[in-house]
Design a protein around this motif. Structure first.
Motif, PDB file in Angstrom:
ATOM      1  N   ALA A  54       0.820  -1.220   0.000  1.00  0.00           N
ATOM      2  CA  ALA A  54       0.000   0.000   0.000  1.00  0.00           C
ATOM      3  C   ALA A  54       0.846   1.260   0.000  1.00  0.00           C
ATOM      4  CB  ALA A  54      -0.957  -0.006   1.197  1.00  0.00           C
ATOM      5  N   LEU A  55       1.877   1.311  -0.846  1.00  0.00           N
ATOM      6  CA  LEU A  55       2.715   2.504  -0.960  1.00  0.00           C
ATOM      7  C   LEU A  55       2.047   3.525  -1.874  1.00  0.00           C
ATOM      8  CD1 LEU A  55       6.219   0.806  -1.414  1.00  0.00           C
ATOM      9  CD2 LEU A  55       5.149   1.612   0.708  1.00  0.00           C
ATOM     10  N   PHE A  56       2.309   4.797  -1.590  1.00  0.00           N
ATOM     11  CA  PHE A  56       1.779   5.867  -2.437  1.00  0.00           C
ATOM     12  C   PHE A  56       2.659   5.986  -3.674  1.00  0.00           C
ATOM     13  CE2 PHE A  56       0.574   7.282   1.923  1.00  0.00           C
ATOM     14  CZ  PHE A  56      -0.797   7.132   1.776  1.00  0.00           C
ATOM     15  N   PRO A  57       2.129   5.719  -4.869  1.00  0.00           N
ATOM     16  CA  PRO A  57       2.979   5.707  -6.075  1.00  0.00           C
ATOM     17  C   PRO A  57       3.527   7.081  -6.465  1.00  0.00           C
ATOM     18  CG  PRO A  57       0.657   5.473  -6.665  1.00  0.00           C
ATOM     19  CD  PRO A  57       0.729   5.377  -5.172  1.00  0.00           C
ATOM     20  N   HIS A  58       2.835   8.154  -6.050  1.00  0.00           N
ATOM     21  CA  HIS A  58       3.264   9.499  -6.434  1.00  0.00           C
ATOM     22  C   HIS A  58       4.241  10.113  -5.440  1.00  0.00           C
ATOM     23  CE1 HIS A  58      -0.021   9.998  -3.606  1.00  0.00           C
ATOM     24  NE2 HIS A  58       0.372  11.246  -3.389  1.00  0.00           N
ATOM     25  N   MET A  59       4.604   9.365  -4.400  1.00  0.00           N
ATOM     26  CA  MET A  59       5.541   9.854  -3.393  1.00  0.00           C
ATOM     27  C   MET A  59       6.859   9.092  -3.470  1.00  0.00           C
ATOM     28  SD  MET A  59       3.269  10.309   0.069  1.00  0.00           S
ATOM     29  CE  MET A  59       1.860  11.426   0.149  1.00  0.00           C
ATOM     30  N   THR A  60       7.945   9.783  -3.116  1.00  0.00           N
ATOM     31  CA  THR A  60       9.240   9.131  -3.046  1.00  0.00           C
ATOM     32  C   THR A  60       9.290   8.215  -1.823  1.00  0.00           C
ATOM     33  OG1 THR A  60      10.232  10.865  -1.696  1.00  0.00           O
ATOM     34  CG2 THR A  60      10.334  11.133  -4.107  1.00  0.00           C
ATOM     35  N   VAL A  61      10.375   7.470  -1.743  1.00  0.00           N
ATOM     36  CA  VAL A  61      10.559   6.600  -0.587  1.00  0.00           C
ATOM     37  C   VAL A  61      10.518   7.399   0.705  1.00  0.00           C
ATOM     38  CG1 VAL A  61      12.248   5.154   0.617  1.00  0.00           C
ATOM     39  CG2 VAL A  61      11.831   4.818  -1.832  1.00  0.00           C
ATOM     40  N   ALA A  62      11.273   8.490   0.750  1.00  0.00           N
ATOM     41  CA  ALA A  62      11.320   9.317   1.954  1.00  0.00           C
ATOM     42  C   ALA A  62       9.952   9.906   2.279  1.00  0.00           C
ATOM     43  CB  ALA A  62      12.353  10.421   1.795  1.00  0.00           C
ATOM     44  N   GLN A  63       9.221  10.319   1.267  1.00  0.00           N
ATOM     45  CA  GLN A  63       7.891  10.898   1.496  1.00  0.00           C
ATOM     46  C   GLN A  63       6.908   9.840   1.995  1.00  0.00           C
ATOM     47  OE1 GLN A  63       7.312  12.524  -2.420  1.00  0.00           O
ATOM     48  NE2 GLN A  63       8.023  14.584  -1.830  1.00  0.00           N
ATOM     49  N   ASN A  64       7.012   8.632   1.468  1.00  0.00           N
ATOM     50  CA  ASN A  64       6.163   7.553   1.949  1.00  0.00           C
ATOM     51  C   ASN A  64       6.415   7.285   3.429  1.00  0.00           C
ATOM     52  OD1 ASN A  64       4.304   5.661   0.197  1.00  0.00           O
ATOM     53  ND2 ASN A  64       5.897   6.412  -1.202  1.00  0.00           N
ATOM     54  N   VAL A  65       7.678   7.233   3.795  1.00  0.00           N
ATOM     55  CA  VAL A  65       8.037   6.941   5.179  1.00  0.00           C
ATOM     56  C   VAL A  65       7.617   8.082   6.097  1.00  0.00           C
ATOM     57  CG1 VAL A  65       9.964   6.474   6.747  1.00  0.00           C
ATOM     58  CG2 VAL A  65       9.929   5.436   4.473  1.00  0.00           C
TER      59      VAL A  65
ATOM     60  N   PHE B  79       5.075  10.072   5.776  1.00  0.00           N
ATOM     61  CA  PHE B  79       3.655  10.439   5.695  1.00  0.00           C
ATOM     62  C   PHE B  79       2.964  10.416   7.059  1.00  0.00           C
ATOM     63  CE2 PHE B  79      -0.845   9.357   5.119  1.00  0.00           C
ATOM     64  CZ  PHE B  79      -1.245  10.404   4.315  1.00  0.00           C
ATOM     65  N   GLY B  80       3.160   9.346   7.816  1.00  0.00           N
ATOM     66  CA  GLY B  80       2.499   9.244   9.119  1.00  0.00           C
ATOM     67  C   GLY B  80       2.926  10.330  10.080  1.00  0.00           C
ATOM     68  N   LEU B  81       4.204  10.691  10.023  1.00  0.00           N
ATOM     69  CA  LEU B  81       4.705  11.751  10.900  1.00  0.00           C
ATOM     70  C   LEU B  81       4.160  13.112  10.478  1.00  0.00           C
ATOM     71  CD1 LEU B  81       8.446  10.593  11.178  1.00  0.00           C
ATOM     72  CD2 LEU B  81       6.503  10.004  12.647  1.00  0.00           C
ATOM     73  N   GLU B  82       3.995  13.309   9.166  1.00  0.00           N
ATOM     74  CA  GLU B  82       3.409  14.562   8.673  1.00  0.00           C
ATOM     75  C   GLU B  82       1.977  14.719   9.187  1.00  0.00           C
ATOM     76  OE1 GLU B  82       4.863  16.851   6.949  1.00  0.00           O
ATOM     77  OE2 GLU B  82       6.572  15.940   5.893  1.00  0.00           O
ATOM     78  N   MET B  83       1.239  13.616   9.236  1.00  0.00           N
ATOM     79  CA  MET B  83      -0.138  13.674   9.716  1.00  0.00           C
ATOM     80  C   MET B  83      -0.209  14.037  11.197  1.00  0.00           C
ATOM     81  SD  MET B  83      -2.114  13.139   7.120  1.00  0.00           S
ATOM     82  CE  MET B  83      -0.884  14.170   6.299  1.00  0.00           C
ATOM     83  N   GLU B  84       0.875  13.802  11.927  1.00  0.00           N
ATOM     84  CA  GLU B  84       0.913  14.159  13.343  1.00  0.00           C
ATOM     85  C   GLU B  84       1.410  15.583  13.570  1.00  0.00           C
ATOM     86  OE1 GLU B  84       3.269  11.316  15.425  1.00  0.00           O
ATOM     87  OE2 GLU B  84       1.936   9.631  15.005  1.00  0.00           O
ATOM     88  N   ASN B  85       1.744  16.267  12.464  1.00  0.00           N
ATOM     89  CA  ASN B  85       2.217  17.660  12.531  1.00  0.00           C
ATOM     90  C   ASN B  85       3.452  17.808  13.406  1.00  0.00           C
ATOM     91  OD1 ASN B  85       0.144  18.809  10.862  1.00  0.00           O
ATOM     92  ND2 ASN B  85      -1.272  18.614  12.599  1.00  0.00           N
ATOM     93  N   LEU B  86       4.356  16.853  13.300  1.00  0.00           N
ATOM     94  CA  LEU B  86       5.600  16.945  14.045  1.00  0.00           C
ATOM     95  C   LEU B  86       6.530  17.967  13.393  1.00  0.00           C
ATOM     96  CD1 LEU B  86       6.385  13.184  14.784  1.00  0.00           C
ATOM     97  CD2 LEU B  86       5.307  14.857  16.273  1.00  0.00           C
ATOM     98  N   PRO B  87       7.472  18.531  14.145  1.00  0.00           N
ATOM     99  CA  PRO B  87       8.438  19.476  13.562  1.00  0.00           C
ATOM    100  C   PRO B  87       9.209  18.826  12.414  1.00  0.00           C
ATOM    101  CG  PRO B  87       8.543  19.526  15.955  1.00  0.00           C
ATOM    102  CD  PRO B  87       7.654  18.382  15.599  1.00  0.00           C
ATOM    103  N   GLN B  88       9.517  19.619  11.402  1.00  0.00           N
ATOM    104  CA  GLN B  88      10.180  19.083  10.217  1.00  0.00           C
ATOM    105  C   GLN B  88      11.528  18.449  10.541  1.00  0.00           C
ATOM    106  OE1 GLN B  88       9.203  18.696   6.940  1.00  0.00           O
ATOM    107  NE2 GLN B  88       7.211  19.127   7.895  1.00  0.00           N
TER     108      GLN B  88
END
Length: 411
Positions: free
Chosen positions: A139-150, A152-161
């Motif tokens: 269930a990988l996102f085809p339009h995202m890079t490896v780093a972006q896929n990994v 994704f969950g942290l982005e949804m938690e609004n963690l610091p970049q």
């Protein structure tokens, strides 16, 4: 204030017994140090033996439009320890994936409850449970890079970049994918895609990782390599893995314990050695590895052994600590690798005459089928240590087959 004499035993447990002068001069300090050591040891024991996941009397019924309900999971109880690699093993439709999905929160139990680290999960949706899931199709996102896929969950938690970048880099290093972080899933091999899915689950630092046949799409050689890598990774991370598979060898290779399921029920739970060497049901013995089944009647009891007469003509000596009365019908389980084949003129304990019906060369071993009686035959494997042995026993040859009494299991 000096430490009372009886406390010296506690101090001595934590370290060597202190001298009398030390007790008198600094008794309270010695006592506190000893007590702290005891509490640390106790807390470590509790942590290592606590249940990461408990499945208590869980059932799951799927409703259908034609009113023919399907009982997928039937009142099962499981206790999975902290930091354990635990596998749910069984054929398709046995309920193993449904059980995993109830732990993840994707399915709601019809009855019973799921506990994670002692907390009931009934009112917790999947995204509020301390677990992550690795699916068979990744269930990988085809339009995202490896780093972006990994990430994704942290982005949804609004963690610091910075936190996201650091954790993604750390996790990609763990799964050995730092050199492909800018690639897209379509540019990766199957094994690399599997690692990305694993990294995406691990980056959120779950206390329990759920894996639903994640190696099923890989070829045999890569699958065996990934089995060892997953086990090594689980030990390094020190978190609980709950792994669903239908592959017996896979479960035996990786697991600390295995739950064998059939028809929505638990058949047996134990270590790989327990499951393989001491199956409790015919299903477990038949499903895990290869087995020969011989049914006979107990005709004699000896010290720590019984003699079972198979087909009224084949005496089989079996070692057992259980008390089987004479006349009781039992089923014996004989693993092919436990049996040895000899020439017909060899005199070997607990051996039986037979005729070779089949001899199949499979590289490392030769698999023989030997007819023992009109009703019973036995399959066995002989390791091909020497090329001169390859043609030793041919189809139609008279032979003797033996199995050590200690290697025969009674159902």
């Amino acid at each position: 204030m000096p430490v009372p004499q009886r406390v010296n035993f506690i101090v001595g447990w934590a370290s060597s017994p202190p001298q009398k002068s030390l007790i008198e001069n600094d008794g309270i300090s010695q006592f506190n140090q000893a007590l702290s050591q005891i509490l640390i040891t106790h807390n470590s024991y509790i942590h290592n033996t606590m249940h990461a996941v408990e499945v208590r009397e869980v059932s799951k019924v799927f409703k259908s439009a034609n009113s023919q309900d399907f009982l997928a999971v039937d009142n099962i109880n499981l206790q999975i320890y902290d930091r354990e690699f635990f596998s749910l093993l069984g054929p398709s439709g046995c309920g193993k994936t449904t059980t995993l999905r109830t732990i993840a929160g994707f399915e709601t139990p019809t009855a019973g409850e799921i506990y994670i680290h002692g907390q009931a999960m009934q009112n917790h949706p999947p995204f509020h449970r301390p677990v992550n899931t690795v699916f068979q199709n990744y269930a990988l996102f085809p339009h995202m890079t490896v780093a972006q896929n990994v990430a994704f969950g942290l982005e949804m938690e609004n963690l610091p970049q910075k936190t996201i970048r650091d954790r993604v880099a750390e996790t990609l290093a763990l799964v050995q994918l730092t050199d492909v972080e800018k690639r897209y899933p379509r540019q990766l091999s199957g094994g690399q895609q599997q690692r990305v899915a694993l990294a995406r689950a691990l980056v959120k630092q779950p206390s329990v990782l759920l894996l639903d046949e994640p190696l099923g799409a890989l070829d045999l050689k890569l699958r065996k390599e990934m089995q060892l890598e997953l086990k090594k990774m689980q030990r390094k991370l020190g978190i609980t893995f709950i792994y669903v598979t239908h592959d017996q060898e896979e479960a035996l290779t990786m697991s600390d314990r295995i739950a064998v399921m059939e028809g929505g029920k638990l058949q047996q739970v134990g270590t790989p050695v327990d499951i393989y060497e001491y199956p409790k049901t015919r299903f477990v013995a038949d499903f895990i590895g290869d087995s020969n089944f011989l049914t006979g009647r107990v005709v004699e009891k000896q010290q720590g052994k019984i003699i079972v007469l198979v087909d009224q003509q084949l005496p089989v000596l079996v070692a057992t600590a259980e008390d089987f009365p004479a006349g009781q019908v039992v089923t014996l389980v004989l693993r092919p690798e436990k049996a040895t084949i000899y020439r017909a003129d060899c005199d070997v304990e607990n051996s039986w005459p037979g005729t070779v019906e089949e001899a199949i060369y499979i590289g490392t071993d030769t698999r023989y089928t030997v007819r023992l009686t009109a009703k019973s035959s036995i399959a066995l494997r002989r390791q091909n240590l020497h090329r001169d042995d390859l043609q030793r026993h041919k189809v139609g040859d008279s032979v003797r087959v033996t199995v050590p009494p200690e290697s025969i299991c009674i159902l």
